[in-house]
Design a protein around this motif. Structure first.
Motif, PDB file in Angstrom:
ATOM      1  N   PHE A 120       0.822  -1.165   0.103  1.00 24.95           N
ATOM      2  CA  PHE A 120       0.002  -0.068  -0.069  1.00 24.95           C
ATOM      3  C   PHE A 120       0.710   1.349  -0.071  1.00 24.95           C
ATOM      4  O   PHE A 120       0.400   2.304  -0.590  1.00 24.95           O
ATOM      5  N   GLN A 121       2.142   1.213   0.700  1.00 27.30           N
ATOM      6  CA  GLN A 121       2.948   2.239   0.562  1.00 27.30           C
ATOM      7  C   GLN A 121       3.522   2.557  -0.980  1.00 27.30           C
ATOM      8  O   GLN A 121       3.596   3.849  -1.337  1.00 27.30           O
ATOM      9  N   ILE A 137      -7.261   1.995  -3.509  1.00 24.61           N
ATOM     10  CA  ILE A 137      -7.521   1.081  -4.448  1.00 24.61           C
ATOM     11  C   ILE A 137      -8.363   1.725  -5.834  1.00 24.61           C
ATOM     12  O   ILE A 137      -8.154   1.321  -6.908  1.00 24.61           O
ATOM     13  N   TYR A 138      -9.292   2.375  -5.154  1.00 25.18           N
ATOM     14  CA  TYR A 138     -10.168   3.055  -6.204  1.00 25.18           C
ATOM     15  C   TYR A 138      -9.302   3.773  -7.097  1.00 25.18           C
ATOM     16  O   TYR A 138      -9.549   3.904  -8.343  1.00 25.18           O
ATOM     17  N   ALA A 181      -2.272   2.813 -14.487  1.00 22.24           N
ATOM     18  CA  ALA A 181      -3.435   2.096 -13.875  1.00 22.24           C
ATOM     19  C   ALA A 181      -2.883   0.902 -13.405  1.00 22.24           C
ATOM     20  O   ALA A 181      -2.492   0.105 -14.288  1.00 22.24           O
ATOM     21  N   VAL A 182      -3.194   0.346 -12.052  1.00 20.53           N
ATOM     22  CA  VAL A 182      -2.717  -0.844 -11.648  1.00 20.53           C
ATOM     23  C   VAL A 182      -4.016  -2.007 -12.202  1.00 20.53           C
ATOM     24  O   VAL A 182      -5.030  -1.647 -12.230  1.00 20.53           O
ATOM     25  N   TRP A 188      -5.504  -7.275  -7.357  1.00 18.01           N
ATOM     26  CA  TRP A 188      -6.147  -8.191  -6.542  1.00 18.01           C
ATOM     27  C   TRP A 188      -5.256  -8.352  -5.329  1.00 18.01           C
ATOM     28  O   TRP A 188      -6.004  -8.690  -4.173  1.00 18.01           O
ATOM     29  N   LEU A 189      -3.964  -8.500  -5.466  1.00 15.61           N
ATOM     30  CA  LEU A 189      -3.196  -8.391  -3.968  1.00 15.61           C
ATOM     31  C   LEU A 189      -3.868  -7.225  -3.199  1.00 15.61           C
ATOM     32  O   LEU A 189      -3.992  -7.570  -1.844  1.00 15.61           O
ATOM     33  N   ALA A 190      -3.755  -5.938  -3.569  1.00 11.71           N
ATOM     34  CA  ALA A 190      -4.458  -4.836  -2.974  1.00 11.71           C
ATOM     35  C   ALA A 190      -5.642  -5.177  -2.273  1.00 11.71           C
ATOM     36  O   ALA A 190      -6.060  -4.690  -1.266  1.00 11.71           O
ATOM     37  N   ILE A 191      -6.641  -5.799  -3.156  1.00 12.67           N
ATOM     38  CA  ILE A 191      -7.902  -5.884  -2.652  1.00 12.67           C
ATOM     39  C   ILE A 191      -7.877  -6.882  -1.527  1.00 12.67           C
ATOM     40  O   ILE A 191      -8.728  -7.100  -0.706  1.00 12.67           O
ATOM     41  N   LEU A 192      -7.136  -8.078  -1.751  1.00 13.06           N
ATOM     42  CA  LEU A 192      -7.066  -9.186  -0.699  1.00 13.06           C
ATOM     43  C   LEU A 192      -6.544  -8.645   0.390  1.00 13.06           C
ATOM     44  O   LEU A 192      -6.991  -8.811   1.629  1.00 13.06           O
ATOM     45  N   GLY A 193      -5.545  -7.599   0.479  1.00 15.37           N
ATOM     46  CA  GLY A 193      -4.875  -7.069   1.520  1.00 15.37           C
ATOM     47  C   GLY A 193      -6.058  -6.196   2.392  1.00 15.37           C
ATOM     48  O   GLY A 193      -6.229  -6.321   3.630  1.00 15.37           O
TER      49      GLY A 193
END
Length: 427
Positions: free
Chosen positions: A72-73, A377-378, A390-391, A397-402
């Motif tokens: 996230f950082q 994430i948005y 853009a990711v 999906w890793l960010a969403i999982l976290g």
């Protein structure tokens, strides 16, 4: 923050244009400052409780939390570099006014909870080291943090150097602890790689560890530190800045993660056998002296003071950025420093146990954390904001999982707070 010498700007431009080899250190700084949030006194409180109460069994929580923080950082820095705006500014620009105000209020509460932990931690370290009343320690901490904040007037580089030096003190102190403490390294390795939650209290501590590790204000701050730090001309140069930023995040957060792991290991090796009830910083300090000697205890307090001072400075910087981004208001540094100190003084004057206040502040942070995580994430997947940066795919999906893990743990925490037991976990 502003301020950079023209010579430094020329060097950075030469590196980005490929006219100069190396130069990576020119881009170091934002992640170092943000990493301080992951070594604040709230970490000391939760990590001591985790290590003393459960030995090495909750080390996997610290490792997992640090990996989530690292991701996230990196995404926060990416948004600042690519869009030229910080996360709070983007929220104001793209969300409705009521939602923006709600996000600001939650973020301000989180900033105050953060400063409670940081300010109390630094004051407590000074109080224990010099035998002062806690109020005296708070006064000295206030003066020192304000003095360091004045470095901001000279630009971000002096501030980065000061914060970097304090991070070095924290790291060196725990390196010393690792040489002194009788560590069971095989048990530590098992604890790092084996998920285990023995009971409901362990779950509460795990949520506190995550709240102390993945910090809301650090996510906001990092995007602001990178938004106009390096000037880029074209996609290729911007891509190079993002790559440098990712490398810095990995190094800075790896150091922060090792410090947190060392905190738990120290508490586990020193306290778990025979002193498992140690859950307070004061008790930890007084217990360390007969167990590991005065030098180890002094190193512990030195790191706590450096942690409290540096993280309090960074928390004040983040608070300014959050207010300015969400509502376009900026108040004098001395006033924000005074406002954020009020909860700490209230806690002390009411006689609340300081370590208990530190742990609860981390729980508050954990509950506030979804606000910047979801917003981040948005925006990182928003092509209108990020363009070709853009990711997508596995990283998204890793960010969403976290974020999902943090949200799920927050729900469990609220469930426990309502007096309900968690199925499958003994009380």
């Amino acid at each position: 923050m502003t301020g950079m010498t023209e010579r430094t700007r020329i060097k950075m431009a030469d590196v980005l244009a490929g006219r100069r080899r190396g130069g990576l250190l020119l881009f170091f700084g934002p992640a170092v400052i943000a990493s301080v949030a992951y070594m604040d006194p709230g970490n000391y409180a939760t990590n001591i409780e985790a290590g003393a109460g459960y030995g090495y069994r909750l080390l996997w929580v610290v490792l997992g939390a640090n990996l989530i923080a690292m991701l996230f950082q990196a995404l926060s820095a990416r948004i600042g570099i690519v869009s030229g705006n910080n996360l709070a500014e983007l929220s104001r620009m793209h969300f409705s006014k009521p939602l923006t105000l709600a996000m600001w209020v939650v973020s301000e509460i989180a900033a105050m909870a953060t400063d409670l932990a940081e300010f109390l931690g630094g004051a407590l370290g000074l109080s224990l080291l010099f035998g002062w009343p806690l109020i005296w320690g708070m006064g000295v901490t206030a003066i020192v943090t304000y003095a360091i904040l004045l470095f901001e007037r000279g630009g971000f580089r002096p501030m980065e150097l000061v914060i970097g030096a304090l991070v070095g003190i924290i790291g060196a102190s725990y390196l010393i602890e690792m040489f002194i403490a009788p560590v069971d390294w095989s048990a530590a390795l098992i604890g790092l790689g084996t998920p285990d939650l023995p009971d409901a209290r362990a779950l509460t501590i795990a949520v506190g560890v995550i709240g102390a590790t993945v910090m809301p204000h650090a996510i906001f701050l990092h995007s602001g530190l990178t938004q106009d730090r390096a000037r880029s001309h074209g996609i290729a140069e911007k891509r190079r800045i993002v790559r440098f930023s990712n490398f810095e995040v990995i190094i800075a957060l790896a150091v922060a993660g090792m410090v947190n792991i060392a905190m738990v290991i120290m508490a586990a090796s020193a306290f778990h056998q025979g002193h498992a009830s140690v859950a307070e910083i004061e008790t930890a300090y007084h217990t360390l002296t007969p167990l590991l000697g005065g030098f180890a205890a002094a190193a512990f307090l030195t790191s706590l003071i450096a942690s409290g001072v540096s993280s309090s400075v960074v928390g004040t910087m983040a608070g300014q950025m959050i207010m300015q981004g969400f509502i376009r208001r900026r108040i004098p540094i001395w006033l924000r420093r005074a406002i954020t100190m009020v909860p700490a003084f209230v806690v002390v004057l009411l006689g609340v146990n300081t370590t208990e206040a530190l742990v609860m502040s981390q729980v508050v942070l954990s509950v506030a954390l979804p606000v910047p995580m979801i917003a981040l994430i948005y925006f990182v997947r928003h092509r209108g904001v990020m363009g070709e940066f853009a990711v997508r795919g596995p990283l998204l999906w890793l960010a969403i999982l976290g974020a999902g893990i943090v949200l799920a743990l927050n729900f469990v925490l609220l469930w426990q707070s309502a007096g309900l037991s968690v199925p499958g976990l003994p009380a």
